[in-house]
Enzyme design. Structure first.
Site: not given
Ligand SMILES: NC(=O)C1=CN([C@@H]2O[C@H](COP(=O)(O)OP(=O)(O)OC[C@H]3O[C@@H](n4cnc5c(N)ncnc54)[C@H](O)[C@@H]3O)[C@@H](O)[C@H]2O)C=CC1
Ligand SMILES: O=C(O)C(=O)COP(=O)(O)O
Length: 526
Positions: A230, A259, A278
């Protein structure tokens, strides 16, 4: 027919699923003012990261029942505002895991081998090989911040490439990290030792500007940072300064503080920075996954069924939910019943899980009981999302207990409400076929199924009393479907439970109370 507004680009497969049960309008890129104007006519919103669902939009959404985020991060939804209004917020926790992890890996390798610049140079008719000497990731240290779904997949792939793995995640155990092949370390050590740092954490007040000037000062000059999580987790100003001054070697960013990325000094930098718009979740596969996942949940909620990945309802795995569903119905029915018996303002509710039921996750059962308890006062405004908050705001003390030694039925549930008008308790159980039985009222044993309209009395166990109540109801043309008496000792106190076919007409309760031997009488609608 309910109406769904799709506010961001969603795969057609999701729209097809929604169209089975709703009118679907696709209006992407609407500014907040426009959304506020049109949201009152919609039952559901479906979004991605492009739409901010603010408190203003939620408050204008008079019909809104569900907000579906076709992706993971819900930081663009005012979840507390939705919760207060009883609106379910759902996401797709796993649909784009692989896509985001692969994008992070692609960015790491692109940074190491200068792929974007090298590509551009060849397209610009150059053949410059010296400028693009890269570094290998093999045997380098990758620091993973956030070892959840995406972080774990990145770990597995990076391990296969021969990288050494460090991880920081305060919510997972060292054993779990070890299973994934990572050494769990403190953040400072991760900053100091990593050649690559990849972020996979949600954006929260704690993670905002986690990577700031102080953090960067601890890193090696060869460190490269990847942010596919993020915007705002990295302080972009501090990053820009560090890259410009060569204090770290590079950064690849997929997400930004604001964004779409507007005016930004980051664009001035050379091959040490890679920027993508993104794209983490933007694969054909992930977009189908998240669209199906979220569209199905919106469809289910519009049909009155529970959602499997609600972020503001007690987190439950679908299998657990399936198993608990009959108990949730039991809890809701008993909550409703005890609330009506207690009358007045309930000050505390004890919820006791007995026998086999005591081995289950209690939180959803507690929420269901509170929903039932508050349903007389709040009607359809109370649901699984806001029941706990509503109870708290009303100052209801909730006490949860377990008695696994109790052997009746396949487990039972006991609720005891204390309020301004006194104290009442009910117990209920499920039969083998999932039928609900009320097995006890105010500690008097009975065995009756709940009925829409019921009358409960507390009376002296003496000859003639049942006949008198029967004739009284008969004289008012009230048809009794079933009747049962429960007592502890002969000619002591007893309860009578009548199921009737229609609501009890006005004034009859007062007549029942006049019958000699009747101490109390209550009418209940379930
Ligand atoms: N760039 C993109 O398009 C995408 C971005 N994301 C982002 O990726 C991130 C992670 O997604 P997932 O792995 O599915 O989530 P998840 O919930 O499986 O993993 C997140 C991890 O972060 C840990 N965490 C929470 N607070 C923390 C802190 N202060 N310090 C260290 N670790 C901490 C949690 O314990 C958890 O293990 C989310 O923010 C999501 O929005 C997800 C999908 C696509
Ligand atoms: O799933 C997430 O957290 C993402 O950041 C993906 O974002 P998007 O659905 O591609 O706009």
């Amino acid at each position: 027919m309910p109406k769904v507004l799709v506010c961001d680009p969603i795969d057609q497969v999701g729209i097809d699923i929604l169209s089975q049960v709703a009118q679907v309008d696709v209006k992407t890129g609407l500014p907040t003012e426009e959304l506020v104007k049109i949201v009152p006519e919609y039952d559901a919103l479906m979004i991605r990261s492009g739409t901010r669902v603010t408190q203003e939009i939620i408050e204008a959404g008079a019909q809104l029942k569900i907000i579906g985020r076709a992706g993971v991060g819900v930081d663009n939804v005012d979840v507390p505002a939705a919760t207060r209004k009883g609106i379910v917020v759902v996401n797709s926790p796993e649909g784009n895991t692989i896509a985001a992890a692969e994008h992070a890996l692609a960015l790491m390798l692109s940074l190491s081998r200068h792929i974007p610049e090298a590509n551009q140079s060849v397209k610009d008719s150059q053949w410059d090989r010296k400028r693009f000497i890269g570094t290998e990731v093999y045997k380098k240290t990758l620091g993973i911040v956030g070892l959840g779904k995406i972080g774990s997949h990145v770990a597995a792939a990076a391990k296969a490439m021969g990288m050494k793995l460090l991880a920081y995640d305060p919510f997972i155990s060292a054993e779990r990290a070890e299973q994934i092949g990572c050494r769990l370390v403190e953040l400072d050590l991760l900053f100091q030792e990593s050649d690559y740092i990849t972020l996979h954490i949600p954006k929260t007040p704690e993670t905002t500007h986690l990577i700031n000037a102080d953090a960067i000062a601890k890193m090696k000059p060869t460190t490269r940072i990847i942010n596919c999580a993020r915007g705002g987790i990295i302080d972009e100003e501090a990053l820009f300064t560090a890259l410009k001054e060569g204090r770290i070697a590079g950064a690849a960013l997929d997400v930004f503080e604001s964004e779409p990325l507007g005016e930004s000094s980051l664009r001035q930098l050379g091959q040490e920075v890679i920027l993508t718009p993104h794209l983490g979740a933007s694969t054909a596969e992930a977009q189908v996954n998240v669209a199906v996942d979220v569209a199905e949940q919106i469809r289910d909620v519009l049909l009155g069924l529970p959602a499997r990945s609600a972020v503001n309802i007690p987190g439950l795995h679908p299998d657990v939910m399936e198993q608990l569903r009959p108990y949730l119905q039991l809890a809701e029915t008993l909550g409703n019943l005890v609330g009506q018996l207690a009358g007045g303002r309930v000050e505390s509710l004890e919820i006791r899980l007995q026998g086999e039921l005591a081995n289950n996750q209690s939180q959803p059962i507690v929420v269901a009981a509170l929903k039932g308890l508050l349903s007389q006062a709040l009607r359809e405004r109370v649901n699984y999302v806001n029941a706990s908050i509503e109870a708290k705001e009303r100052g209801i003390r909730v006490v949860e207990t377990r008695d696994s030694a109790r052997q009746d039925y396949m487990g039972s549930l006991h609720l005891e409400a204390k309020g301004t008008l006194g104290q009442h308790s009910v117990t209920g159980a499920l039969l083998g076929d999932g039928e609900i039985r009320i097995t006890d009222v105010d500690e008097f044993p009975i065995n009756v199924p709940p009925n829409r309209y019921m009358v409960f009395t507390r009376h002296r166990d003496m000859p003639g009393i049942i006949g008198k109540i029967g004739s009284l109801l008969g004289s008012f043309n009230v048809n009794i479907a079933s009747m049962q008496v429960g007592r502890k000792i002969v000619r002591g106190d007893a309860v009578m439970v009548l199921s009737i076919d229609d609501p009890l007409p006005e004034g009859i309760l007062a007549e029942i109370l006049k019958v000699p031997g009747i101490r109390d009488a209550y009418t209940v609608t379930l």
